[in-house]
Design a protein around this motif. Structure first.
Motif, short mmCIF file in Angstrom:
data_model
loop_
_atom_site.label_atom_id
_atom_site.label_comp_id
_atom_site.label_asym_id
_atom_site.label_seq_id
_atom_site.Cartn_x
_atom_site.Cartn_y
_atom_site.Cartn_z
N ILE A 77 0.82 -1.20 0.00
CA ILE A 77 0.00 0.00 0.00
C ILE A 77 0.86 1.26 0.00
CG2 ILE A 77 -0.17 0.08 2.52
CD1 ILE A 77 -3.01 1.06 2.23
N THR A 78 0.39 2.32 -0.66
CA THR A 78 1.08 3.60 -0.68
C THR A 78 0.12 4.67 -0.17
OG1 THR A 78 0.39 4.25 -2.92
CG2 THR A 78 2.33 2.83 -2.73
N ASP A 79 0.50 5.92 -0.32
CA ASP A 79 -0.36 7.02 0.12
C ASP A 79 -1.73 6.97 -0.54
OD1 ASP A 79 1.64 7.99 1.75
OD2 ASP A 79 2.33 9.50 0.32
N LYS A 84 -7.82 6.22 0.65
CA LYS A 84 -9.06 5.46 0.65
C LYS A 84 -9.47 5.06 2.08
CE LYS A 84 -10.00 4.96 -3.81
NZ LYS A 84 -11.32 5.26 -4.41
N ILE A 85 -8.47 4.66 2.86
CA ILE A 85 -8.73 4.15 4.20
C ILE A 85 -9.29 5.21 5.14
CG2 ILE A 85 -7.53 3.29 6.28
CD1 ILE A 85 -5.73 1.70 4.42
N ILE A 86 -8.99 6.47 4.87
CA ILE A 86 -9.35 7.52 5.82
C ILE A 86 -10.85 7.68 6.02
CG2 ILE A 86 -7.23 8.83 5.46
CD1 ILE A 86 -8.75 10.70 3.62
N VAL A 87 -11.66 7.03 5.19
CA VAL A 87 -13.10 7.09 5.43
C VAL A 87 -13.50 6.23 6.64
CG1 VAL A 87 -13.60 7.53 3.01
CG2 VAL A 87 -13.62 5.19 3.86
N THR A 100 6.70 0.62 2.91
CA THR A 100 7.68 1.62 2.49
C THR A 100 7.14 2.60 1.45
OG1 THR A 100 8.56 0.05 0.86
CG2 THR A 100 9.62 0.12 3.03
N GLY A 101 5.92 2.40 1.00
CA GLY A 101 5.34 3.33 0.04
C GLY A 101 4.53 4.44 0.70
N ILE A 102 4.50 4.45 2.03
CA ILE A 102 3.72 5.46 2.76
C ILE A 102 4.64 6.59 3.20
CG2 ILE A 102 2.34 5.90 4.82
CD1 ILE A 102 1.30 3.07 4.59
N CYS A 125 8.55 3.00 8.10
CA CYS A 125 7.94 3.84 7.07
C CYS A 125 8.84 5.06 6.84
CB CYS A 125 6.56 4.30 7.49
SG CYS A 125 5.31 3.00 7.55
N PRO A 126 9.00 5.53 5.60
CA PRO A 126 9.88 6.65 5.30
C PRO A 126 9.26 8.00 5.63
CG PRO A 126 8.88 5.86 3.28
CD PRO A 126 8.42 4.92 4.37
N ILE A 127 8.88 8.18 6.88
CA ILE A 127 8.26 9.44 7.30
C ILE A 127 9.29 10.35 7.93
CG2 ILE A 127 6.02 8.35 7.66
CD1 ILE A 127 6.69 8.52 10.72
#
Length: 223
Positions: A77-79, A84-87, A100-102, A125-127
């Motif tokens: 999964i990426t951003d 989509k998930i934020i609902v 690693t895509g977030i 995660c690359p934050i």
């Protein structure tokens, strides 16, 4: 999954971890189940943005109203998928280790919409401090935060976890494993989080003197 939804309508926990044959159509059915509280999709190669793009997240279709915990460990999964998930605004727990895509953008959107989060796992995660700023400002119920192997997190980000404007800190557990930029100066910041009870610092640059300072503040340290 169609059979499960039809015949197991009171099912509240579903663990599909490592079920390699799970694909987008299956996920679409999973999210139509109206009673699920926890969903584990960890270590499934096919969990990616393509799968989430098919979910019925708008319009008259049934959107999952009850999900509280979601595990997407080591998914692709990426951003885009996070958007989509934020609902799922009743989420209290989300696990995104080794996703690693977030980036910061996904986490900012997540915590801006899912304001009930208590447990956030962002291991590897690359934050950066940008995501940490959003977490500090918007996650007023946060209890457990895992930032292990998040090499972009610095003292500036840790400062964002401090309560402001008279608010009370809630964070009790923090993991900073192999965050080599965390040192004794970071300890001075972390010691000001009065609710903090446990911290993991293996692989950090914190010395024994820093560890002792945290112990004196009543924080249990794991090295």
């Amino acid at each position: 999954m169609q059979t499960l939804n039809k015949n197991c309508r009171k099912l509240i926990h579903l663990n599909l971890q490592q079920c390699k044959n799970v694909r987008a159509p299956c996920l679409q059915q999973v999210f139509r189940h109206n009673a699920l509280r926890t969903l584990n999709l960890a270590f499934i190669d096919n969990v990616s943005d393509d799968a989430f793009s098919l979910l019925p997240l708008s319009g008259g279709d049934c959107v999952h109203p009850s999900l509280r915990a979601l595990n997407l460990c080591r998914s692709k999964i990426t951003d885009f998928g996070i958007f989509k998930i934020i609902v799922l605004q009743d989420l209290e727990e989300i696990h995104l280790p080794w996703c690693t895509g977030i980036t910061d953008a996904g986490i900012v959107a997540l915590v801006g919409n899912c304001r009930k989060l208590k447990i956030i796992d962002l291991k590897s995660c690359p934050i950066t401090d940008v995501a940490l700023q959003a977490i500090g400002q918007r996650c007023s119920n946060l209890l457990d935060l895992d930032l292990s192997w998040c090499f972009g997190v610095t003292d500036s980000g840790l400062l964002e976890l401090l309560p402001t404007n008279g608010s009370q800190s809630t964070l009790t557990s923090l993991s900073l494993i192999w965050c080599s930029q965390i040192d004794d100066e970071s300890v001075a910041i972390l010691s000001r989080i009065t609710s903090l009870k446990n911290i993991q610092l293996k692989g950090s640059a914190v010395t024994q003197e820093g560890v002792n300072a945290m112990l004196q503040s009543g924080i249990a340290v794991e090295l």
